[in-house]
Design an enzyme around this catalytic site. Structure first.
Site, PDB file in Angstrom:
ATOM      1  N   HIS A   1       0.747  -1.238   0.082  1.00 39.03           N
ATOM      2  CA  HIS A   1       0.304  -0.263  -0.403  1.00 39.03           C
ATOM      3  C   HIS A   1       1.049   1.219  -0.136  1.00 39.03           C
ATOM      4  O   HIS A   1       0.705   2.069   0.124  1.00 39.03           O
ATOM      5  CB  HIS A   1      -0.531   0.512   1.600  1.00 39.03           C
ATOM      6  CG  HIS A   1      -1.987  -1.296   1.237  1.00 39.03           C
ATOM      7  ND1 HIS A   1      -3.324  -1.445   0.801  1.00 39.03           N
ATOM      8  CD2 HIS A   1      -1.499  -2.295   2.416  1.00 39.03           C
ATOM      9  CE1 HIS A   1      -3.407  -2.313   0.589  1.00 39.03           C
ATOM     10  NE2 HIS A   1      -3.073  -2.982   1.925  1.00 39.03           N
TER      11      HIS A   1
ATOM     12  N   SER B 109      17.793  15.714 -20.341  1.00 42.35           N
ATOM     13  CA  SER B 109      16.328  16.893 -20.222  1.00 42.35           C
ATOM     14  C   SER B 109      16.374  17.410 -21.685  1.00 42.35           C
ATOM     15  O   SER B 109      17.609  18.114 -21.020  1.00 42.35           O
ATOM     16  CB  SER B 109      15.602  16.933 -19.230  1.00 42.35           C
ATOM     17  OG  SER B 109      14.911  18.485 -19.489  1.00 42.35           O
TER      18      SER B 109
END
Length: 447
Positions: free
Chosen positions: A167, A292
């Site tokens: 979770h 990038s």
């Protein structure tokens, strides 16, 4: 056409990664497989033999097989030229072969080319035959490479402790190798299911009943002949009851199996991507590469993103194929024909994904310090071990005691645990067992 004007990235940007598929799923390949089926069918009629073919010189069989074995782009272009007149692709193949029979002096036998057949007897043998060849020669070896790579990494990293997350929250530690082995295990099991899915063929005349065959030769057992021809000459399994077309049920099962494997690989891509973002892995830097256009520091996990995207594309098409192909109006409509021409497309996207995955896995650099630090900052995860040991010796309400400890302390450390152990009313041997447990060694089975 070239990489810059191709509409599909499969035939453009990624062509070099899927070039091998052209020999199975291109238009030229489909034509060649059709020629192969027609030639093998004629040879099978000679071996039956039909009365009119009893005198056929069997020494000519190699010359007949050479028509498809030495098939060229020029031959394919000739068939496409014939198709301009016939407006029927399979009939064009028949006329092409009749020309070859004329050239070989076999005019007397050429009306037994495509004898009693419909176009789907050729298509529904050619396509599964191309799929089977691709499966054995390209797709399964690609899946196997990923499986082998994952098993190698699992064994390499089996002794590397890692904080698990359930979770999204810190959970009982595991080993990095075992988590990778989960994917290898899942992948192997799904690959084994392929062995249970036969490559089927429809072969039974216009609407599947051998009507024309029985009308011409009522004493011949055409079902037995069809079974033998499909199995022995083509290496496929003939469906016993069909309409004019393949039932496609097992082909749908094949696509669904591909889809399940690809879902496993998507799951892998997302987990590795997450581990990279958590800095459990760094990536090898290649000189000249840019992460990038604006941020010079970035080294993006692009291989896993590329793989995930292409796996999604593959599964969207696999889903349509498996849902669409088994459905046909009455004894047939033509929707299967145009759809089946796209079978190579999801396989191509799958191969692109596998190439990206292989590249990405090869660039991973293990960052053991990040893994160590994450474990060391989460001593609360040994609470499960402590409360379970206390349960085993009859200590009262151990779960509640550990719940109180871990939830009232904003940051549980090694000292927090040590102080808690000092308060326990258990013998020193049990306390010593508990003190030996750390987030770094509480792993269960490593692999």
């Amino acid at each position: 056409m070239n990489a810059l004007n191709a509409i599909s990235p499969i035939d453009g940007r990624y062509r070099n990664k899927v070039e091998a598929l052209a020999r199975y799923f291109s238009e030229g390949a489909l034509i060649q497989y059709r020629v192969r089926v027609e030639v093998e069918y004629f040879i099978a009629l000679c071996q039956l033999p039909l009365p009119q073919l009893e005198g056929f010189d069997t020494s000519l069989f190699p010359k007949l097989r050479a028509i498809y074995e030495q098939f060229t782009e020029t031959d394919a272009a000739e068939i496409k030229e014939i198709e301009k007149t016939t407006n029927h692709d399979v009939k064009a193949v028949e006329y092409f072969l009749k020309r070859h029979f004329d050239a070989l002096g076999l005019e007397a036998y050429k009306e037994f080319i495509h004898f009693g057949l419909t176009s789907q007897d050729i298509n529904n043998t050619s396509v599964p035959l191309s799929m089977k060849d691709c499966h054995n020669q390209v797709l399964m070896p690609a899946y196997q490479r990923i499986l082998t790579l994952l098993e190698e990494r699992a064994n390499e990293w089996k002794d590397i402790p890692m904080l698990a997350h359930t979770h999204g929250q810190p959970a009982s530690p595991t080993s990095l190798g075992k988590e990778i082995m989960v994917y290898a295990y899942r992948l192997r099991r799904q690959m084994e299911y392929f062995e249970q899915i036969p490559f089927n063929a429809k072969f039974g005349g216009a609407t599947g009943n051998f009507n024309a065959h029985l009308a011409a030769y009522p004493t011949i057992d055409w079902r037995t002949f069809g079974n033998h021809f499909v199995a022995e000459h083509l290496g496929l399994e003939r469906l016993q009851y069909t309409t004019q077309i393949e039932n496609y049920d097992n082909m749908a099962a094949y696509f669904d199996n591909c889809k399940r494997i690809n879902v496993i690989l998507i799951d892998l891509c997302r987990d590795i991507w997450t581990y990279v973002s958590m800095e459990y892995f760094k990536q090898k830097i290649k000189a000249g590469e840019v992460g990038s256009s604006a941020m010079p520091h970035k080294v993006n996990p692009i291989d896993f993103e590329n793989a995930e995207g292409n796996l999604g594309m593959a599964n969207a098409i696999f889903e349509h194929l498996s849902h669409k192909l088994p459905i046909s109006r009455m004894q047939r409509d033509l929707t299967d024909s145009t759809v089946s021409r796209n079978i190579g497309v999801p396989i191509a996207h799958t191969l692109i994904s596998i190439a990206s995955l292989e590249k990405g896995m090869g660039k991973l650099l293990l960052n053991e310090q990040a893994l160590y630090d994450d474990l060391d900052n989460n001593w609360a995860v040994v609470a499960e071990a402590i409360q379970t040991i206390l349960r085993s010796v009859g200590y009262p309400n151990p779960y509640e005691a550990l719940k109180q400890l871990t939830r009232t302390n904003t940051h549980v450390t090694a000292q927090t645990i040590s102080d808690f152990v000092d308060t326990l009313d258990v013998n020193d041997d049990i306390k010593e067992r508990i003190r030996k447990i750390t987030p770094h060694n509480y792993l269960g089975y490593k692999l």
